[in-house]
Structure formats: C-alpha cells, structure tokens
Design a protein around this motif. Structure first.
Motif, PDB file in Angstrom:
ATOM      1  N   ARG A  69       2.177  16.095  -8.033  1.00 42.88           N
ATOM      2  CA  ARG A  69       0.843  15.393  -8.216  1.00 42.88           C
ATOM      3  C   ARG A  69       0.798  13.831  -8.144  1.00 42.88           C
ATOM      4  O   ARG A  69      -0.210  12.974  -7.655  1.00 42.88           O
ATOM      5  N   ASP A  70       1.173  13.998  -9.626  1.00 45.23           N
ATOM      6  CA  ASP A  70       1.051  11.889 -10.147  1.00 45.23           C
ATOM      7  C   ASP A  70       2.087  11.171  -9.185  1.00 45.23           C
ATOM      8  O   ASP A  70       2.020  10.802  -9.034  1.00 45.23           O
ATOM      9  N   ALA A  71       3.315  11.657  -8.946  1.00 44.50           N
ATOM     10  CA  ALA A  71       3.823  10.840  -8.135  1.00 44.50           C
ATOM     11  C   ALA A  71       3.524  11.040  -6.825  1.00 44.50           C
ATOM     12  O   ALA A  71       3.728   9.963  -6.223  1.00 44.50           O
ATOM     13  N   GLN A  72       2.715  11.887  -5.608  1.00 44.30           N
ATOM     14  CA  GLN A  72       1.928  11.479  -4.910  1.00 44.30           C
ATOM     15  C   GLN A  72       0.931  10.552  -4.298  1.00 44.30           C
ATOM     16  O   GLN A  72       0.832   9.457  -4.211  1.00 44.30           O
ATOM     17  N   LYS A  73      -0.160  10.339  -5.907  1.00 43.93           N
ATOM     18  CA  LYS A  73      -0.821   9.638  -6.645  1.00 43.93           C
ATOM     19  C   LYS A  73      -0.344   8.133  -6.347  1.00 43.93           C
ATOM     20  O   LYS A  73      -0.488   7.238  -5.302  1.00 43.93           O
ATOM     21  N   ASN A  74       0.850   7.814  -7.410  1.00 52.14           N
ATOM     22  CA  ASN A  74       1.379   6.433  -7.094  1.00 52.14           C
ATOM     23  C   ASN A  74       2.003   6.052  -6.002  1.00 52.14           C
ATOM     24  O   ASN A  74       1.360   4.948  -5.637  1.00 52.14           O
ATOM     25  N   THR A 120      -4.916   2.892  -7.622  1.00 49.72           N
ATOM     26  CA  THR A 120      -6.387   3.519  -7.296  1.00 49.72           C
ATOM     27  C   THR A 120      -6.316   4.658  -8.757  1.00 49.72           C
ATOM     28  O   THR A 120      -5.768   5.157  -8.463  1.00 49.72           O
ATOM     29  N   PRO A 121      -7.417   4.222  -8.856  1.00 52.33           N
ATOM     30  CA  PRO A 121      -8.083   6.084 -10.596  1.00 52.33           C
ATOM     31  C   PRO A 121      -8.288   7.154  -9.537  1.00 52.33           C
ATOM     32  O   PRO A 121      -8.221   7.370  -8.308  1.00 52.33           O
ATOM     33  N   PHE A 177      -8.508  17.018  -7.868  1.00 52.24           N
ATOM     34  CA  PHE A 177      -8.430  15.782  -7.671  1.00 52.24           C
ATOM     35  C   PHE A 177      -8.665  14.356  -7.053  1.00 52.24           C
ATOM     36  O   PHE A 177      -8.108  15.479  -6.040  1.00 52.24           O
ATOM     37  N   ARG A 178      -9.386  13.578  -7.220  1.00 47.12           N
ATOM     38  CA  ARG A 178      -9.417  12.677  -5.655  1.00 47.12           C
ATOM     39  C   ARG A 178      -9.217  11.099  -5.923  1.00 47.12           C
ATOM     40  O   ARG A 178      -9.330  11.312  -7.512  1.00 47.12           O
ATOM     41  N   SER A 179      -8.336  10.670  -5.175  1.00 47.83           N
ATOM     42  CA  SER A 179      -8.381   9.372  -5.160  1.00 47.83           C
ATOM     43  C   SER A 179      -8.712   8.562  -4.031  1.00 47.83           C
ATOM     44  O   SER A 179      -9.128   9.268  -3.242  1.00 47.83           O
ATOM     45  N   SER A 180      -8.209   7.491  -3.829  1.00 41.15           N
ATOM     46  CA  SER A 180      -8.720   6.514  -2.922  1.00 41.15           C
ATOM     47  C   SER A 180      -6.562   6.373  -1.836  1.00 41.15           C
ATOM     48  O   SER A 180      -5.835   5.993  -2.479  1.00 41.15           O
ATOM     49  N   CYS A 181      -7.257   6.073  -0.552  1.00 36.79           N
ATOM     50  CA  CYS A 181      -5.767   5.890   0.163  1.00 36.79           C
ATOM     51  C   CYS A 181      -5.369   4.501   0.344  1.00 36.79           C
ATOM     52  O   CYS A 181      -5.935   3.728   0.561  1.00 36.79           O
ATOM     53  N   LYS A 182      -4.065   4.107  -0.120  1.00 39.43           N
ATOM     54  CA  LYS A 182      -4.017   2.465  -0.479  1.00 39.43           C
ATOM     55  C   LYS A 182      -3.624   1.991   1.364  1.00 39.43           C
ATOM     56  O   LYS A 182      -4.302   0.602   1.470  1.00 39.43           O
ATOM     57  N   TYR A 183      -3.349   2.874   1.991  1.00 44.65           N
ATOM     58  CA  TYR A 183      -3.213   2.556   3.681  1.00 44.65           C
ATOM     59  C   TYR A 183      -4.940   2.066   4.180  1.00 44.65           C
ATOM     60  O   TYR A 183      -5.252   1.268   5.111  1.00 44.65           O
ATOM     61  N   LYS A 226      -8.347   2.145   2.928  1.00 50.52           N
ATOM     62  CA  LYS A 226      -8.903   2.327   1.845  1.00 50.52           C
ATOM     63  C   LYS A 226     -10.339   3.095   1.756  1.00 50.52           C
ATOM     64  O   LYS A 226     -11.075   3.471   0.560  1.00 50.52           O
ATOM     65  N   GLN A 227     -10.955   3.479   2.533  1.00 55.52           N
ATOM     66  CA  GLN A 227     -11.857   4.137   3.201  1.00 55.52           C
ATOM     67  C   GLN A 227     -12.130   5.701   3.240  1.00 55.52           C
ATOM     68  O   GLN A 227     -12.839   6.752   3.321  1.00 55.52           O
ATOM     69  N   ILE A 228     -10.484   5.853   2.943  1.00 58.69           N
ATOM     70  CA  ILE A 228     -10.633   7.333   2.829  1.00 58.69           C
ATOM     71  C   ILE A 228     -10.230   8.011   1.983  1.00 58.69           C
ATOM     72  O   ILE A 228      -9.225   7.319   1.051  1.00 58.69           O
ATOM     73  N   LYS A 229     -10.107   9.343   1.410  1.00 59.64           N
ATOM     74  CA  LYS A 229     -10.286   9.859   0.067  1.00 59.64           C
ATOM     75  C   LYS A 229      -8.806  10.748   0.050  1.00 59.64           C
ATOM     76  O   LYS A 229      -8.632  11.638   1.801  1.00 59.64           O
ATOM     77  N   VAL A 230      -7.961  11.212  -0.572  1.00 58.85           N
ATOM     78  CA  VAL A 230      -7.287  12.107  -0.900  1.00 58.85           C
ATOM     79  C   VAL A 230      -7.536  12.715  -2.191  1.00 58.85           C
ATOM     80  O   VAL A 230      -8.183  12.336  -3.100  1.00 58.85           O
ATOM     81  N   ILE A 231      -7.536  13.907  -1.136  1.00 63.05           N
ATOM     82  CA  ILE A 231      -7.684  15.274  -2.537  1.00 63.05           C
ATOM     83  C   ILE A 231      -6.689  15.713  -2.867  1.00 63.05           C
ATOM     84  O   ILE A 231      -6.019  16.470  -1.683  1.00 63.05           O
TER      85      ILE A 231
END
Length: 516
Positions: A166-171, A177-178, A186-192, A194-199
C-alpha cells in the motif's frame, strides 16, 4: 485477504506448543518427539505447532497463511526491505516488463467507456491485488489523455491487504500527497488527476456498492494467488455409495458396490528424520536443496470441503467417477468473480412471469478485465507452485519467504459471474498474445521505438541502445507464444454488462472493434 478474517486466522495458527506432537485418527498418523527441529522460517514453526494441535490443514489454509499471515506472510510481513517484484525480487509481472501493457489496458477501459455511452460521471476505477501500483500508474497516465473520461472518474479504489505494498502504491500514484486513515481504509489524492481520491481497502467488500456507479475493475495476476482446495477421486467400497462406477452381484451374496468419492489433499509436516538427516551443520535452512518441510497427504475420511465444493459444478461432478482424478477449486476466486458481476450487472431479483430474471441494477454498466495464467477450458490440476528468485521451487519449503500460486480456472470464474448476476456476460478467455495484438501492441511499441530513436538529448544518447533493446524485447516477451511463453500461458477474460435488447456486441480485444 471486518472482524478481520486474516488476523483471526493468524491468531488460530499461532497457538504455541513447545512439544511437537501429531495425532490424527483420520490420517493414520501418530508420532511425537522432543527433538529440537530446525525450521527454515518462524512461520514454518508456527504452522507445524498449530498442525500438531489441530491435525493436517487444507491447502487453502496453508496458502493463506504463507501469503497473508500477520506473523510472517509473504506479502504482509516482509520487514527486511525485500521487494518481491522485479529483476531483484522473486518474479516480474507484465507491467514491469513493458509500459505498453498498462497503456493498452488503459485504452481498453476508455474503449469500453465509449461503447457504454460515455457516461459523464459515476466512474469508479478499481484494482484488486495492485502489486507496486505500476499497472494502475500506466492506466491513469493513459486515461488522463482522454479528458472527458478522466473528468467522469469519481474515485480510484485499490484493494490491498499488504501495508508495505500500500505504501509503495501511494508513493507511485500520489507522490508527496499525505495519506489519511478513513473508516474503510486509507485515502490520498491522485497525482495525475488532482481532484480524484485514491482509496485503499483491505477487502473488496469494504468498497462502497452503489448501483448508480460504473465500476471498471482490473485483476492482473490476482486470482493465481488466491487459496485453492485440492481434491482427488478415491475408489471406495461402500453399500451406500454416492457415486457408482461398477457393480458385482452373485447369487446368495450381497452386492458390493465399487465407488469413487472425493477426498481432500491436506498439508502436514514431513517427519523430522526425512529432513534433518539430510542436513549438515553448514547447510542453510533456506537452501534450495533442502527437502520440503511439509507434504501433501490424502484424507482418509471426508472433510467438510470435500463434501460440498466438488458438488457445486457439473464440471467437477463429471470427473468424480474416474479414479485418480484431481481437481483444484478456489472458493475465494469464485466469490470475487461473483462480486465483480454483481457490481457490474446487479444482483438477481424476482423475475416476471416470462421467466426473464431482473437485476437490482436498473442499467448494467462497467466492466472487469482479468489477466492471469491458466488453461482456457479445463480444470487446473497439480498446478500449485512456489516461486523464488525467478525459479520454480517447492511450495512446501520456506513458508512465508516463497511466493505461492496456482493456475486460474477461467471457466469456473465465468460460471460464477454468470450465475451471480443476470446483468452480465463473459468474453474469453483468449490468449494474451491475441488480446495484446488486437489492442495494437506492435503499433504502440513501434511508436516508442521511433520516439527513442529521435531523442537527441545528451541524457538519451548515452543509453539509447539499451532503451531500444528494452522496448523491443519487452513487447515481444509479452506476446511470446512458445511452450512457456507469456503470450500463450496468460489469458484475458472480460465480464461486461448484458443488455436484454442489445446483445451480440463483442468488445475490443475479444473480436470486436471500438464503438462510440
């Protein structure tokens, strides 16, 4: 891979017993010893101690512990910094071989979105077993070039049980993005986008289910890692058989019926003398030459799984009367295929008088693309394998440090999907070489080769030849149709919406073209 079932299973297996003792009237084994056996891994010791109390375990339970145990599982407890993927790891997957693989999957998703009417909202992307995130990264990098579809995506769900992965995928997907903990994971934001959440969710059942949404689901080399049960058809003599293969009757004697019944293959430790007598004091406990510490035996009595799993499909029943037949069944795989189908087509509802089944999802939408290895039409048999440092090894050695996999039963997945929802249809499986060829892998590779040749920057000129070789060898490896080539042994299968009044459409990659 909820109370958490993985943690519950791990707790059961980690019962601590210091004297090694095994007794099982069902398996005809009784031995004990105070011998200080040398186990290759802590998980091997824990498994053996648990089996000494509970008796031999199913292959499915063994696989589950080896891969996802909280106390030494291959994917969940690798604290030594070892990366399972890539040239320096144990195996390499298609997205790691060539970026073209993920790009073509992204194109396939866009093509399906177009064929289903280009919905302007409600699109969910989902991947189960995402590895390091390389595939989703290539998919998102491709989709962002199609602005209308990119704008329709509401969320990206990653179904992942491993904190390290999960950590590797988030990076990779979110950069700096935190990441925050939420009620389902868990949730963060997609770098490609920006308005879309990765969960991130640990189980697909935690992913919200909404009939108004269109889920596009990816499962690449996911099903091969799910636990399997193994059964063998064993001749029995019984006055009341469940399956009759032959009869003999003579005057004045009771009739004796020769029958076959399914028996489960189970896992138990090998005898200490068969292992440690082969080891010198200098032999590594993890040596490739070390005999396996566990073994398969045939249960002499029926187990709960042997009494119902082989009865769930006519395909299994047809083999029951043939002595020695071996079948592999993965209940978790069937559950996931059913879950995909219900999310795409809706669960069954009471049908009208005509008998046509209704779905709880008014308009089926979305798609699931499965890419994995296994036979196209037959039931897998004797396919359980261990993989370590890019070599096939015994699945019963170094538990927790060896990846385990088994061939996928594609026909079983198709059957489960169709039975789960009246709103879906299944296409494939087709060989990966054919699917990638139809998606344009050669043409895309040629574009990359031409781009690399035209790149005159100082940085590019230094490794241009190596880059050209990587592009050329990469795409050709993916479509290799040799006896063990990826293009032949890997298959693609799709679960798509089924429309009562609009049948017959073939998707791109499965005999059809792009439709708008």
């Amino acid at each position: 891979m909820r109370a958490n079932p993985r943690k519950i299973a791990s707790a059961i297996f980690l019962l601590s017993h210091r004297t090694f003792f095994l007794r099982s009237s069902a398996f005809g084994i009784r031995w004990s010893t105070s011998y200080a056996r040398r186990w290759s891994t802590p998980l091997a010791k824990s498994l053996a101690e648990a089996i000494s109390t509970t008796g031999p375990i199913s292959v499915a339970a063994y696989i589950r512990q080896c891969l996802t145990s909280a106390s030494g599982g291959y994917y969940t407890s690798r604290l030594d910094g070892h990366d399972q993927f890539g040239q320096k790891g144990d195996f390499i997957t298609s997205p790691e071989i060539s970026q073209v693989f993920g790009e073509l999957i992204g194109i396939w998703i866009v093509a399906e979105w177009m064929a289903q009417g280009k919905k302007s909202s409600g699109i969910h992307l989902m991947e189960v077993g995402p590895g390091r995130g390389t595939l989703m990264d290539d998919v998102l990098r491709t989709i962002r070039n199609f602005k209308d579809m990119a704008a329709s995506i509401e969320a990206i769900y990653m179904v992942e049980a491993s904190p390290a992965l999960r950590d590797a995928q988030k990076n990779l997907l979110c950069g700096d993005t935190p990441i925050e903990e939420i009620d389902i994971g868990f949730r963060s934001s997609c770098k490609y986008l920006k308005q879309i959440k990765v969960i991130w969710c640990e189980d697909i059942k935690l992913v919200p289910k909404d009939n108004s949404k269109s889920p596009f689901i990816l499962a690449h080399e996911f099903f091969d890692a799910l636990p399997i049960h193994i059964f063998q058809s064993i001749p029995q003599k019984s006055p009341e058989p469940s399956i009759v293969t032959s009869t003999t009757a003579t005057a004045g004697r009771p009739r004796v019926l020769n029958v076959c019944q399914w028996r489960e293959l189970v896992v138990s430790p090998t005898l200490p003398s068969s292992i440690d007598s082969t080891l010198s004091t200098s032999t590594s406990l993890r040596s490739a030459n070390r005999p396996p510490e566990f073994q398969l035996t045939v249960s002499s009595i029926a187990t709960p799984h042997s009494m119902y799993l082989p009865e769930t499909s006519a395909r299994y029943k047809a083999l029951a009367s043939t002595p020695g037949s071996i079948i592999e069944i993965s209940p978790e795989s069937l559950s996931y295929a059913s879950e995909f189908a219900i999310r795409i087509g809706g669960a069954p509802a009471s049908g009208p008088a005509s008998g046509f089944p209704l779905s709880t999802k008014p308009t089926p939408s979305g798609a699931a693309l499965i890419l994995d290895y296994g036979p196209a039409a037959v039931i897998p048999t004797n396919s359980l394998r261990g993989i370590q440092a890019h070599r096939i090894v015994s699945p019963f050695s170094s538990p927790g440090e060896v990846d385990l996999s088994a061939d996928v039963d594609f026909m079983a997945l198709a059957e489960a999907a169709i039975n789960a929802s009246p709103g879906v249809e299944v296409h494939g499986p087709v060989e990966q070489a054919a699917w990638l060829g139809a998606m344009g892998i050669r043409e895309r590779a040629e574009m990359l080769l031409e781009k690399a040749k035209l790149d005159t920057s100082p940085r590019a000129s230094g490794d241009r030849e190596q880059k050209l070789k990587r592009i050329e060898s990469g795409w050709k490896r993916l479509v290799d149709r040799g006896p063990t080539g990826m293009g032949r042994i890997y298959k693609a299968m799709a679960i798509l919406p089924h429309y009562k009044n609009k049948s017959g459409r073939r998707p791109v990659g499965f005999g059809g073209g792009v439709t708008t």
